[in-house]
Scaffold this motif. Structure first.
Motif, PDB file in Angstrom:
ATOM      1  N   VAL A  21      26.819   7.762 -18.246  1.00  0.00           N
ATOM      2  CA  VAL A  21      25.721   7.801 -17.068  1.00  0.00           C
ATOM      3  C   VAL A  21      24.665   6.851 -17.309  1.00  0.00           C
ATOM      4  O   VAL A  21      24.454   5.745 -16.391  1.00  0.00           O
ATOM      5  N   ALA A  22      24.041   6.487 -18.365  1.00  0.00           N
ATOM      6  CA  ALA A  22      23.245   5.767 -18.394  1.00  0.00           C
ATOM      7  C   ALA A  22      23.709   4.370 -18.819  1.00  0.00           C
ATOM      8  O   ALA A  22      23.015   3.603 -18.071  1.00  0.00           O
ATOM      9  N   ALA A  23      25.052   4.144 -19.199  1.00  0.00           N
ATOM     10  CA  ALA A  23      25.609   2.795 -19.315  1.00  0.00           C
ATOM     11  C   ALA A  23      25.639   2.658 -17.800  1.00  0.00           C
ATOM     12  O   ALA A  23      25.729   1.185 -17.340  1.00  0.00           O
ATOM     13  N   LYS A  24      26.266   3.240 -17.047  1.00  0.00           N
ATOM     14  CA  LYS A  24      26.460   3.143 -15.617  1.00  0.00           C
ATOM     15  C   LYS A  24      25.327   2.517 -14.759  1.00  0.00           C
ATOM     16  O   LYS A  24      25.435   1.871 -13.938  1.00  0.00           O
ATOM     17  N   VAL A  25      23.868   3.275 -15.011  1.00  0.00           N
ATOM     18  CA  VAL A  25      22.857   2.441 -14.552  1.00  0.00           C
ATOM     19  C   VAL A  25      22.188   1.416 -15.049  1.00  0.00           C
ATOM     20  O   VAL A  25      21.174   0.943 -14.609  1.00  0.00           O
ATOM     21  N   GLY A  26      22.866   0.826 -16.128  1.00  0.00           N
ATOM     22  CA  GLY A  26      22.349  -0.360 -16.468  1.00  0.00           C
ATOM     23  C   GLY A  26      21.595  -0.601 -17.909  1.00  0.00           C
ATOM     24  O   GLY A  26      21.059  -1.194 -18.354  1.00  0.00           O
ATOM     25  N   SER A  83      15.965   4.546 -12.395  1.00  0.00           N
ATOM     26  CA  SER A  83      15.001   3.377 -12.831  1.00  0.00           C
ATOM     27  C   SER A  83      14.293   3.409 -13.969  1.00  0.00           C
ATOM     28  O   SER A  83      14.195   2.301 -14.481  1.00  0.00           O
ATOM     29  N   ARG A  84      14.318   4.488 -14.523  1.00  0.00           N
ATOM     30  CA  ARG A  84      13.604   4.555 -16.020  1.00  0.00           C
ATOM     31  C   ARG A  84      14.555   4.316 -16.944  1.00  0.00           C
ATOM     32  O   ARG A  84      14.360   3.428 -18.092  1.00  0.00           O
ATOM     33  N   CYS A  85      15.935   4.371 -16.826  1.00  0.00           N
ATOM     34  CA  CYS A  85      16.930   4.423 -17.894  1.00  0.00           C
ATOM     35  C   CYS A  85      17.480   3.056 -17.642  1.00  0.00           C
ATOM     36  O   CYS A  85      17.975   2.449 -18.808  1.00  0.00           O
ATOM     37  N   SER A  86      17.410   2.273 -16.420  1.00  0.00           N
ATOM     38  CA  SER A  86      18.052   0.854 -16.322  1.00  0.00           C
ATOM     39  C   SER A  86      17.441   0.064 -17.338  1.00  0.00           C
ATOM     40  O   SER A  86      16.143  -0.098 -17.457  1.00  0.00           O
ATOM     41  N   ASN A 120      36.366   4.288 -18.268  1.00  0.00           N
ATOM     42  CA  ASN A 120      35.328   3.958 -17.404  1.00  0.00           C
ATOM     43  C   ASN A 120      34.636   2.808 -17.127  1.00  0.00           C
ATOM     44  O   ASN A 120      33.724   2.497 -16.498  1.00  0.00           O
ATOM     45  N   ASP A 121      35.195   1.794 -17.733  1.00  0.00           N
ATOM     46  CA  ASP A 121      34.874   0.287 -17.778  1.00  0.00           C
ATOM     47  C   ASP A 121      33.370   0.068 -17.983  1.00  0.00           C
ATOM     48  O   ASP A 121      32.673  -0.427 -17.555  1.00  0.00           O
ATOM     49  N   PHE A 123      28.872   7.114  -8.221  1.00  0.00           N
ATOM     50  CA  PHE A 123      30.154   6.822  -9.001  1.00  0.00           C
ATOM     51  C   PHE A 123      30.327   7.889  -9.577  1.00  0.00           C
ATOM     52  O   PHE A 123      29.841   9.192  -9.804  1.00  0.00           O
ATOM     53  N   SER A 124      31.815   7.870  -9.940  1.00  0.00           N
ATOM     54  CA  SER A 124      32.214   9.161 -10.970  1.00  0.00           C
ATOM     55  C   SER A 124      32.365   8.852 -12.252  1.00  0.00           C
ATOM     56  O   SER A 124      32.754   7.465 -12.690  1.00  0.00           O
TER      57      SER A 124
END
Length: 255
Positions: free
Chosen positions: A112-117, A92-95, A142-143, A60-61
């Motif tokens: 970025v952390a929010a984007k990965v969950g 995987s650690r941050c999700s 960035n929604d 993603f960007s």
């Protein structure tokens, strides 16, 4: 570029510079930056940039709004790009983790952390209303849904007591030695909320050595990982960055 044997040192050693040092100038503008049409001297110099993570298929960007007149807080510094890339590689650690970014500024690692969950709270000095407002704007464009919180290091306002992070992020928060003690006090308080939590920070080595081991000992902390910030970066990103940047993972000392 940083020496590749930094992670072999037994002491976490930081370098810093005065506010007048040239390394504290605004970062150079990359090819992804687009200037706004506003050119009046009365208008802030607002720019936008895109940061990319992963491939077209699985990545993603992130769109970032920068203000080139705001002092320090609204630039995308190299340390922020490196920490954001580390978060992506550790997705995987941050999700699903509860993540708090300290001194977030343009908030790239937290976004970025929010984007990965991750469940993310973005924080910066409670007195810097323009920075906090910009954080809300970048979340919207960035929604992503992040909590935005004014948090001044070393100040125990009510909101800090509600935070229980698994991961604390801090990009280039170790630049002003006068704030080190307040920063470590805040980090320690948050780590104590969850003994298995970790503080992950990137910092730019600057002229003159300043050992912070005594502060880590004072606050009962230890460094468990120390990496050259460029060692895990994709080659095409390294070519656009410069400096001597380290990444450290810091946890509570188990006694």
């Amino acid at each position: 570029m940083a020496s590749r044997n930094k992670n072999k040192k037994s002491m976490l050693e930081l370098e810093y510079e005065s506010e007048e040092d040239e390394d504290n100038e605004a970062p150079s503008i990359g090819k992804d930056v687009k200037f706004s049409s506003e050119t009046s001297q009365d208008q802030d110099m607002i720019t936008s940039s895109q940061q990319y993570f992963g491939s077209i298929e699985d990545g993603f960007s992130i769109s970032i709004i920068e203000n080139m007149k705001e002092e320090y807080g609204l630039f995308v510094w190299p340390s922020s790009i490196i920490l954001a890339e580390y978060v992506w590689q550790q997705k995987s650690r941050c999700s699903k983790a509860n993540v708090v970014e300290l001194g977030a500024g343009t908030s790239l690692p937290g976004l970025v952390a929010a984007k990965v969950g991750a469940d993310v709270t973005l924080t910066d000095d409670s007195n810097r209303l323009e920075v906090l407002d910009n954080m809300r704007k970048v979340c919207n464009i960035n929604d992503v849904k992040c909590r935005v919180l004014g948090l001044t290091w070393g100040v125990w306002d009510a909101p800090v007591f509600s935070l229980r992070p698994n991961i604390i992020l801090g990009a280039d928060v170790l630049y002003d030695t006068r704030a080190f003690d307040d920063l470590f006090a805040t980090v320690t308080f948050l780590l104590q909320k969850n003994p298995d939590s970790v503080f992950i920070t990137t910092y730019h080595n600057r002229s003159g050595h300043h050992l912070i081991e005594f502060l880590m000992e004072k606050w009962g902390l230890k460094c468990t990982k120390l990496l050259d910030g460029f060692s895990f970066m994709p080659p095409h990103k390294v070519s656009n960055l410069s400096g001597n940047i380290q990444l450290a993972e810091i946890v509570l000392e188990v006694k």
